[in-house]
Write an enzyme that holds these catalytic residues in place. Structure first.
Site, PDB file in Angstrom:
ATOM      1  N   GLY A 251      50.966 132.560  -5.241  1.00 56.97           N
ATOM      2  CA  GLY A 251      51.475 131.211  -5.212  1.00 56.97           C
ATOM      3  C   GLY A 251      52.916 130.788  -5.882  1.00 56.97           C
ATOM      4  O   GLY A 251      53.025 129.934  -6.119  1.00 56.97           O
ATOM      5  N   PRO A 286      50.701 137.891  -5.671  1.00 56.84           N
ATOM      6  CA  PRO A 286      51.980 137.171  -6.067  1.00 56.84           C
ATOM      7  C   PRO A 286      52.818 137.558  -4.208  1.00 56.84           C
ATOM      8  O   PRO A 286      53.049 138.564  -4.346  1.00 56.84           O
ATOM      9  CB  PRO A 286      53.157 137.542  -6.687  1.00 56.84           C
ATOM     10  CG  PRO A 286      52.301 138.426  -7.619  1.00 56.84           C
ATOM     11  CD  PRO A 286      51.070 138.811  -6.695  1.00 56.84           C
ATOM     12  N   GLY A 287      53.341 136.596  -3.872  1.00 62.14           N
ATOM     13  CA  GLY A 287      53.766 136.758  -2.297  1.00 62.14           C
ATOM     14  C   GLY A 287      56.055 136.689  -2.609  1.00 62.14           C
ATOM     15  O   GLY A 287      56.207 136.899  -2.627  1.00 62.14           O
ATOM     16  N   ARG A 288      55.585 135.202  -2.652  1.00 63.90           N
ATOM     17  CA  ARG A 288      56.777 133.910  -1.998  1.00 63.90           C
ATOM     18  C   ARG A 288      57.685 135.084  -3.481  1.00 63.90           C
ATOM     19  O   ARG A 288      58.928 134.517  -3.423  1.00 63.90           O
ATOM     20  CB  ARG A 288      56.619 132.658  -2.394  1.00 63.90           C
ATOM     21  CG  ARG A 288      57.850 131.685  -2.333  1.00 63.90           C
ATOM     22  CD  ARG A 288      57.363 130.345  -2.506  1.00 63.90           C
ATOM     23  NE  ARG A 288      56.374 130.418  -1.952  1.00 63.90           N
ATOM     24  CZ  ARG A 288      56.347 129.520  -0.393  1.00 63.90           C
ATOM     25  NH1 ARG A 288      57.015 129.198   0.574  1.00 63.90           N
ATOM     26  NH2 ARG A 288      55.464 129.161   0.535  1.00 63.90           N
ATOM     27  N   TYR A 328      58.068 123.255   7.827  1.00 66.06           N
ATOM     28  CA  TYR A 328      57.328 122.661   6.937  1.00 66.06           C
ATOM     29  C   TYR A 328      58.375 122.366   6.405  1.00 66.06           C
ATOM     30  O   TYR A 328      58.283 121.485   5.080  1.00 66.06           O
ATOM     31  CB  TYR A 328      57.653 123.666   5.601  1.00 66.06           C
ATOM     32  CG  TYR A 328      56.589 124.559   5.676  1.00 66.06           C
ATOM     33  CD1 TYR A 328      55.096 124.569   5.464  1.00 66.06           C
ATOM     34  CD2 TYR A 328      56.906 126.068   5.766  1.00 66.06           C
ATOM     35  CE1 TYR A 328      54.419 125.328   5.805  1.00 66.06           C
ATOM     36  CE2 TYR A 328      55.856 127.622   5.400  1.00 66.06           C
ATOM     37  CZ  TYR A 328      54.738 126.978   5.869  1.00 66.06           C
ATOM     38  OH  TYR A 328      54.216 127.747   6.344  1.00 66.06           O
ATOM     39  N   CYS A 354      65.939 125.411  22.600  1.00 67.83           N
ATOM     40  CA  CYS A 354      65.960 124.038  23.037  1.00 67.83           C
ATOM     41  C   CYS A 354      65.082 123.167  22.987  1.00 67.83           C
ATOM     42  O   CYS A 354      63.734 122.852  23.423  1.00 67.83           O
ATOM     43  CB  CYS A 354      65.483 124.691  24.396  1.00 67.83           C
ATOM     44  SG  CYS A 354      66.609 125.388  24.846  1.00 67.83           S
ATOM     45  N   GLU A 355      64.826 122.432  21.054  1.00 67.56           N
ATOM     46  CA  GLU A 355      64.171 122.076  21.175  1.00 67.56           C
ATOM     47  C   GLU A 355      64.521 121.552  19.973  1.00 67.56           C
ATOM     48  O   GLU A 355      65.752 121.889  19.157  1.00 67.56           O
ATOM     49  CB  GLU A 355      62.948 123.086  19.623  1.00 67.56           C
ATOM     50  CG  GLU A 355      62.138 124.021  20.645  1.00 67.56           C
ATOM     51  CD  GLU A 355      60.972 123.104  20.953  1.00 67.56           C
ATOM     52  OE1 GLU A 355      60.490 122.138  20.185  1.00 67.56           O
ATOM     53  OE2 GLU A 355      60.013 123.869  21.992  1.00 67.56           O
ATOM     54  N   TYR A 382      58.029 134.804   4.167  1.00 65.87           N
ATOM     55  CA  TYR A 382      58.350 133.644   5.063  1.00 65.87           C
ATOM     56  C   TYR A 382      59.319 133.339   6.117  1.00 65.87           C
ATOM     57  O   TYR A 382      59.276 132.750   6.598  1.00 65.87           O
ATOM     58  CB  TYR A 382      56.886 132.548   4.752  1.00 65.87           C
ATOM     59  CG  TYR A 382      56.468 132.790   3.513  1.00 65.87           C
ATOM     60  CD1 TYR A 382      55.079 133.346   4.085  1.00 65.87           C
ATOM     61  CD2 TYR A 382      56.233 132.467   2.164  1.00 65.87           C
ATOM     62  CE1 TYR A 382      53.815 133.276   3.032  1.00 65.87           C
ATOM     63  CE2 TYR A 382      55.439 133.191   1.355  1.00 65.87           C
ATOM     64  CZ  TYR A 382      53.926 133.307   2.207  1.00 65.87           C
ATOM     65  OH  TYR A 382      53.211 133.743   1.368  1.00 65.87           O
TER      66      TYR A 382
HETATM   67  C1  LIG Z   1      49.248 133.785   1.036  1.00 63.06           C
HETATM   68  C2  LIG Z   1      48.288 134.734  -0.194  1.00 63.06           C
HETATM   69  C3  LIG Z   1      49.008 134.776  -1.569  1.00 63.06           C
HETATM   70  C4  LIG Z   1      50.128 133.993  -1.376  1.00 63.06           C
HETATM   71  O1  LIG Z   1      51.175 133.640  -1.689  1.00 63.06           O
HETATM   72  P1  LIG Z   1      52.513 133.341  -2.185  1.00 63.06           P
HETATM   73  O2  LIG Z   1      52.698 131.820  -1.728  1.00 63.06           O
HETATM   74  O3  LIG Z   1      53.224 133.570  -0.950  1.00 63.06           O
HETATM   75  O4  LIG Z   1      52.617 133.791  -4.152  1.00 63.06           O
HETATM   76  C5  LIG Z   1      48.183 135.261  -2.234  1.00 63.06           C
HETATM   77  N1  LIG Z   1      47.072 135.465  -1.506  1.00 63.06           N
HETATM   78  C6  LIG Z   1      45.953 135.051  -0.368  1.00 63.06           C
HETATM   79  C7  LIG Z   1      44.815 134.752  -0.601  1.00 63.06           C
HETATM   80  C8  LIG Z   1      47.378 134.253   0.425  1.00 63.06           C
HETATM   81  O5  LIG Z   1      46.778 133.792   1.456  1.00 63.06           O
END
Ligand SMILES: *Cc1c(COP(=O)(O)O)cnc(C)c1O
Length: 426
Positions: A251, A286-288, A328, A354-355, A382
């Site tokens: 997150g 962490p992803g983002r 978003y 076409c949107e 993403y």
């Molecule tokens: C999407 C998700 C993440 C990663 O979220 P980021 O905002 O990209 O860091 C981590 N854990 C779970 C369970 C998720 O669904």
């Protein structure tokens, strides 16, 4: 000839710079990448990926912990292999993502499996692979997992994903830890559900998990959630259900425009404080924050279309390549790869789909001509993973820049591939 460009200091991608008027990633001119691989192309910086992961490792030094990269942010095998080599774990949300992690050299025993709708087939795959933990999101899922583990003659490691009911103050679509959304189990139900899990013979209770939302810019809600989790862990221990790990989810936000997300160390400090002196392993997902500012989308201007109220720059990338603006209303920085001083005008940067929602950026001052290249920044997370083939558009190529070399990590799709699985009626 060109005026010195002072904009570079404000860009959120750390390995992006400009020399002799040309935009470069890790020193490699993006115009060369476009000439070699075409457009639209996602371009990632290996150095930026490594720096982002390094910041997490450094901030957690000395604490028993595991950083599990959230694969859904960007699941390209090239990216996964970079993190696997750095010792990362992985947070997956499907059997498909598990297969990707294993194909990229990731270790199953560092995989945690999140998601509200795991199928029995996915549970079976994950148990056979020997993953680290299932983050379970409902009572019904506990029952399914127990049954599947029994069939395989094994015990499934589980954590319950609890919903700490704190407001992460982010976009409602990416806020996940409040009452009334589909994720996790209510905090008030957690104790009862742990007792139930403890009574199921084919489960092994390992930990607790939470994930309150995405693009978090304030560490306070997460620290509040961590406090609630710690209290829950203590209540469970008092009942004879000790936990070995605490998973605090992902997150952490990034800067797209003028946001000021905390540095990883500053985000983690209050969390580490909550668990100071305890020996549970801390996990993060962490992803983002690991990939978002390690990538950009390189696109070419097909047409400039001046209008009465607006000018459009129509580019060869579209909402099918990068859905975040349409989905978003997300803001991504747009930079000329080679600016043309003196031609500056305000444009909406739009795709050919076409949107009316098919825009990448609106109201941007750009100094460009037809045929020029643009870089859409902060597109590493993403971006490609949310892309589609809408309008029968082959998906973009993906390239990782590493020093002065560039590696294709996903070839551009071809049109025949897009309908290879389809058949006309006899
Ligand atoms: C999407 C998700 C993440 C990663 O979220 P980021 O905002 O990209 O860091 C981590 N854990 C779970 C369970 C998720 O669904």
């Amino acid at each position: 000839m060109n005026a010195p460009d002072t904009r570079s200091t404000t860009w959120p991608i750390p390995t992006l710079d400009i020399r002799d008027g040309a935009l470069r990633l890790e020193g490699l001119p993006l115009a060369d990448i476009a000439a070699r691989f075409g457009t639209p192309t996602y371009v990632y910086s290996k150095a930026a990926l490594m720096a982002a992961f390094g910041a997490w490792q450094q901030a957690l030094a000395g604490r028993r912990s595991l950083v599990c990269y959230a694969v859904k942010a960007n699941s390209n095998l090239g990216i996964l292999s970079v993190f696997a080599r750095l010792g990362a774990g992985f947070d997956i949300v499907s059997g498909g993502e598990l297969a990707r992690v294993l194909a990229a050299g990731g270790r199953a025993d560092k995989v945690v499996f999140s998601g509200v709708g795991k199928t029995r087939a996915e549970m079976r795959l994950a148990l056979e692979a020997g993953i680290r933990c299932f983050n379970v999101e409902s009572a019904a899922e506990l029952a399914h997992l127990d049954a599947v583990a029994a069939e395989l003659g094994t015990r499934a490691p589980v954590a319950l994903r609890v919903n700490p009911d704190v407001d992460p103050k982010t976009h409602p679509y990416i806020s996940t830890g409040l009452k009334g959304n589909k994720f996790g189990v209510a905090f008030a139900d957690a104790l009862a559900l742990y007792r139930r899990a403890a009574a199921l013979p084919n489960l092994r209770i390992s930990g607790v998990a939470c994930h309150i939302g995405s693009q978090l810019l304030d560490p306070a809600p997460m620290a509040e959630a961590a406090g609630k989790l710690r209290d829950l862990v203590d209540s469970l221990a008092a009942e004879g259900i000790p936990l070995a790990h605490i998973d605090l989810g992902g997150g952490l936000g990034i800067r797209y425009r003028d946001e000021t997300p905390p540095a990883v160390a500053d985000y983690l400090a209050p969390l580490l404080e909550v668990f100071a002196g305890r020996d549970e392993e801390l996990c993060f997902e962490p992803g983002r924050s690991l990939v978002g500012n390690a990538g950009l989308l390189l696109t070419r201007i097909e047409y400039l279309k001046p209008g009465e109220t607006k000018n459009f720059a129509i580019v060869d990338a579209a909402m099918n390549d990068l859905a975040r603006p349409a989905l978003y209303d997300a803001w991504h920085e747009v930079v000329e790869v080679c600016a043309r001083p003196g031609t500056e005008r305000e444009y909406d940067v739009v795709g050919p789909i076409c949107e009316s929602g098919d825009f990448l950026a609106r109201g941007r001052r750009l100094a460009v001509a037809e045929g020029d290249l643009l870089a859409i920044l902060s597109a590493g997370a993403y971006g490609m993973t949310m892309s589609s083939n809408y309008n029968t558009r082959p998906r973009a190529a993906e390239v990782i820049v590493d020093g002065d070399g560039a590696h294709v990590v996903r070839a551009r799709e071809t049109v025949p591939e897009l309908f290879a699985l389809e058949r006309t009626l006899p």
